[in-house]
Enzyme design. Structure first.
Site, PDB file in Angstrom:
ATOM      1  N   HIS A 101       0.808  -1.224   0.000  1.00 27.55           N
ATOM      2  CA  HIS A 101       0.000   0.000   0.000  1.00 27.55           C
ATOM      3  C   HIS A 101       0.841   1.273   0.000  1.00 27.55           C
ATOM      4  O   HIS A 101       0.344   2.350  -0.332  1.00 27.55           O
ATOM      5  CB  HIS A 101      -1.022  -0.002   1.154  1.00 27.55           C
ATOM      6  CG  HIS A 101      -0.472   0.300   2.506  1.00 27.55           C
ATOM      7  ND1 HIS A 101      -0.216  -0.676   3.450  1.00 27.55           N
ATOM      8  CD2 HIS A 101      -0.144   1.475   3.106  1.00 27.55           C
ATOM      9  CE1 HIS A 101       0.225  -0.113   4.561  1.00 27.55           C
ATOM     10  NE2 HIS A 101       0.283   1.191   4.371  1.00 27.55           N
ATOM     11  N   ASP A 161       0.078  -7.667   1.549  1.00 32.93           N
ATOM     12  CA  ASP A 161       0.473  -6.258   1.605  1.00 32.93           C
ATOM     13  C   ASP A 161       1.993  -6.106   1.643  1.00 32.93           C
ATOM     14  O   ASP A 161       2.544  -5.360   2.444  1.00 32.93           O
ATOM     15  CB  ASP A 161      -0.172  -5.552   2.810  1.00 32.93           C
ATOM     16  CG  ASP A 161      -0.166  -4.023   2.655  1.00 32.93           C
ATOM     17  OD1 ASP A 161       0.257  -3.526   1.594  1.00 32.93           O
ATOM     18  OD2 ASP A 161      -0.576  -3.333   3.610  1.00 32.93           O
ATOM     19  N   SER A 165       4.338   2.727   7.861  1.00 33.34           N
ATOM     20  CA  SER A 165       4.070   1.547   7.034  1.00 33.34           C
ATOM     21  C   SER A 165       5.286   1.151   6.218  1.00 33.34           C
ATOM     22  O   SER A 165       5.911   1.984   5.556  1.00 33.34           O
ATOM     23  CB  SER A 165       2.903   1.825   6.077  1.00 33.34           C
ATOM     24  OG  SER A 165       1.705   1.951   6.783  1.00 33.34           O
TER      25      SER A 165
END
Length: 196
Positions: A29, A71, A157
């Site tokens: 992402h 992910d 992230s």
């Protein structure tokens, strides 16, 4: 110095250098643009004692592969590494070394606070955990994750969750949407499998 800042045309996040050949892992992402990935992905390394990237050297990268479900994404730096201070982050290979209550350390770039460090503990180790949706079809992410109360925020992230021995036990990925202090990292076992 194994933690990187990843910039695209529309967002930024973190990543982890995993070998001397310039391979970096991050979250899908972080580089996602709609149903595909950004074409312009640049990265720079954290530097000890510096808190910004004003004069940092940014490397161009190529996306080698990605896994939307877990992910995860693998990038390759397009040129030789030109800084002798850059380090490689070793990945934990033994699930049994991840123990509830052990310390967990995070490095990343939350809300433009570059190369920030936080510390907490491992709260749980969960196999086949489902979260979020990565497509309009309603497909959910699914992976083995580490639940931690180590503080992370947008910008963390793709960055490392590290044990006291300096090994990466997971990749910081998301926080619980309804509860502060409940955060999740995709476990190193998934990263190793993805790379293999």
């Amino acid at each position: 110095p194994a933690t990187v800042l990843i910039r695209t045309n529309f967002a930024h996040g973190s990543g982890i250098l995993i070998d001397k050949n310039g391979h970096v892992v991050t979250n899908y992402h972080v580089i996602q643009r709609g149903d595909t990935v950004s074409r312009n992905i640049m990265l720079a390394f954290c530097r000890l004692g510096l808190t910004d990237f004003k004069d940092a050297y940014f490397y161009e990268t190529t996306v080698i592969k990605y896994d939307k479900t877990r992910d995860l994404a693998l990038l390759k730096i397009n040129s030789p590494l030109n800084d002798k201070n850059i380090k490689i982050a070793p990945l934990e290979t033994d699930e049994s070394d991840i123990i509830i209550g052990m310390k967990a350390h995070a490095i990343g770039h939350p809300v433009d606070q570059y190369c920030s460090y936080t510390q907490g503990v491992v709260s749980q180790y969960i196999k086949d955990y489902k979260w979020g949706r990565y497509s309009e079809d309603g497909n959910s992410h699914k992976a083995t994750v580490i639940q931690t109360q180590t503080p992370i925020n947008p910008g963390n992230s793709g960055g490392p969750l590290i044990n006291d021995n300096g090994k990466v036990i997971g990749m910081n990925t998301f926080g619980h949407p309804e509860a502060l202090g409940i955060n999740f990292a995709v476990a190193a076992v998934e990263i190793n499998d993805f790379i293999d």
